[in-house]
Design a protein around this motif. Structure first.
Motif, PDB file in Angstrom:
ATOM      1  N   UNK A  62       4.406  46.515 -30.553  1.00  0.00           N
ATOM      2  CA  UNK A  62       3.432  47.873 -30.881  1.00  0.00           C
ATOM      3  C   UNK A  62       3.134  48.831 -29.981  1.00  0.00           C
ATOM      4  N   UNK A  63       2.715  48.181 -29.021  1.00  0.00           N
ATOM      5  CA  UNK A  63       1.859  48.753 -27.490  1.00  0.00           C
ATOM      6  C   UNK A  63       2.844  50.074 -28.015  1.00  0.00           C
ATOM      7  N   UNK A  64       2.176  51.371 -27.097  1.00  0.00           N
ATOM      8  CA  UNK A  64       2.588  52.505 -27.216  1.00  0.00           C
ATOM      9  C   UNK A  64       3.035  52.654 -25.517  1.00  0.00           C
ATOM     10  N   UNK A  65       4.423  52.423 -25.360  1.00  0.00           N
ATOM     11  CA  UNK A  65       5.137  52.706 -23.633  1.00  0.00           C
ATOM     12  C   UNK A  65       4.029  54.022 -22.526  1.00  0.00           C
ATOM     13  N   UNK A  66       4.205  55.269 -23.189  1.00  0.00           N
ATOM     14  CA  UNK A  66       3.977  56.337 -22.897  1.00  0.00           C
ATOM     15  C   UNK A  66       2.754  55.994 -21.902  1.00  0.00           C
ATOM     16  N   UNK A  67       1.680  55.021 -23.069  1.00  0.00           N
ATOM     17  CA  UNK A  67       0.162  54.643 -22.413  1.00  0.00           C
ATOM     18  C   UNK A  67       0.619  53.654 -21.164  1.00  0.00           C
ATOM     19  N   UNK A  68       1.391  52.582 -21.772  1.00  0.00           N
ATOM     20  CA  UNK A  68       1.177  51.545 -20.272  1.00  0.00           C
ATOM     21  C   UNK A  68       2.164  52.221 -19.088  1.00  0.00           C
ATOM     22  N   UNK A  69       2.735  52.909 -19.589  1.00  0.00           N
ATOM     23  CA  UNK A  69       3.387  54.147 -18.421  1.00  0.00           C
ATOM     24  C   UNK A  69       2.252  54.286 -17.495  1.00  0.00           C
ATOM     25  N   UNK A  70       1.160  55.630 -17.634  1.00  0.00           N
ATOM     26  CA  UNK A  70       0.456  56.381 -17.542  1.00  0.00           C
ATOM     27  C   UNK A  70      -0.575  55.370 -16.909  1.00  0.00           C
TER      28      UNK A  70
END
Length: 275
Positions: A62-70
């Motif tokens: 459930x981790x936000x992929x956009x945040x992980x990419x950034x």
């Protein structure tokens, strides 16, 4: 006309400059710009598709992929840049010195470089990591060493052209030492093709770093490094493709951006295309 103005008139160079500029901003300020904590788990939102709340979806935790990419841009792009700097510095030094000295020293150095270049870059990096151990820093060192022979070849070929020019002969006639000639006469005049080659090599460094992380030999969990994200997401690809698509698209865009910038710089810094 300045390099930036000429680059702005080159379509692919301008597109590459914009893409790489955005990537570098993301690499520096990504943790600040990220909308959520990349490690925060929300099991109620597992495998979410892209939406207003989650622009790139979520992963199996459930981790936000956009945040992980950034946030992961820093560990991916900056490490690739560091590896390229190492390869450029070591390779250029070897190539310029070898090309300037010439003779039997040049033959010995270049035969050693050829022997190293005979080993595929990824395989050579794997050999180095197997000796040093698995970590992000060791992956950077491995990529830098693996890419250095190619940079040495480029630097030597340009040096062989420059050392035969009149201003180098004039420096020798004035009694200037080899160190001064290399630093003051040769290096400034071979910098342009080396910079172009280094810019293109960044794209290969990013893909190689992602490959090493995918194999478990680079960044280690829970780092949001893009190659590691793909490696972890493949176990869940039939549930949701977004944990693989998001980092894969990021790697592709960055590689395209640096390749376009390198091609643009090659045209801009080429004296034959100045007018």
């Amino acid at each position: 006309m300045s390099v930036l103005k000429r680059l702005a008139r080159n379509p692919q160079g301008l597109l590459g400059f914009v893409l790489t500029g955005c990537v570098l901003i993301l690499a520096v300020f990504g943790p600040t710009l990220a909308p959520a904590d990349p490690e925060t788990m929300n099991f109620a939102n597992r495998f979410e598709a892209p939406s207003g709340a989650f622009p790139l979806g979520t992963d199996w935790f459930g981790r936000d992929l956009a945040s992980r990419i950034m946030v992961g841009a820093r560990s991916t792009v900056l490490l690739a840049l560091l590896a390229t700097v190492i390869a450029t510095a070591v390779g250029s030094l070897v190539g310029i010195v070898s090309g300037y000295l010439g003779g039997w020293l040049d033959e010995i150095i270049m035969r050693m470089v050829d022997a190293v270049m005979a080993i595929p870059g990824l395989l050579f990096a794997l050999l180095i990591i197997s000796a040093l151990g698995s970590s992000a820093i060791n992956a950077v060192i491995a990529i830098g060493v693996a890419f250095a022979p190619g940079m040495a070849r480029i630097a030597r070929s340009v040096t062989l052209q420059v050392r035969a020019l009149d201003y180098v002969s004039a420096a020798r006639s004035r009694g200037e030492g080899p160190g001064w000639i290399v630093l003051a006469e040769i290096l400034p005049n071979v910098a342009a093709p080396i910079i172009v080659e280094a810019t293109i090599r960044v794209a290969f460094a990013i893909m190689t770093l992602a490959t090493l992380s995918f194999l478990g030999l680079g960044a280690q969990p829970p780092s949001p490094e893009w190659g590691l994200m793909i490696s972890e997401g493949r176990e869940h690809m039939f549930r949701s493709p977004w944990p693989i698509i998001a980092p894969g698209a990021a790697i592709a865009l960055v590689a395209i951006g640096f390749n376009l910038l390198g091609d643009g710089l090659r045209d801009v810094l080429n004296p034959k295309t100045e007018h």
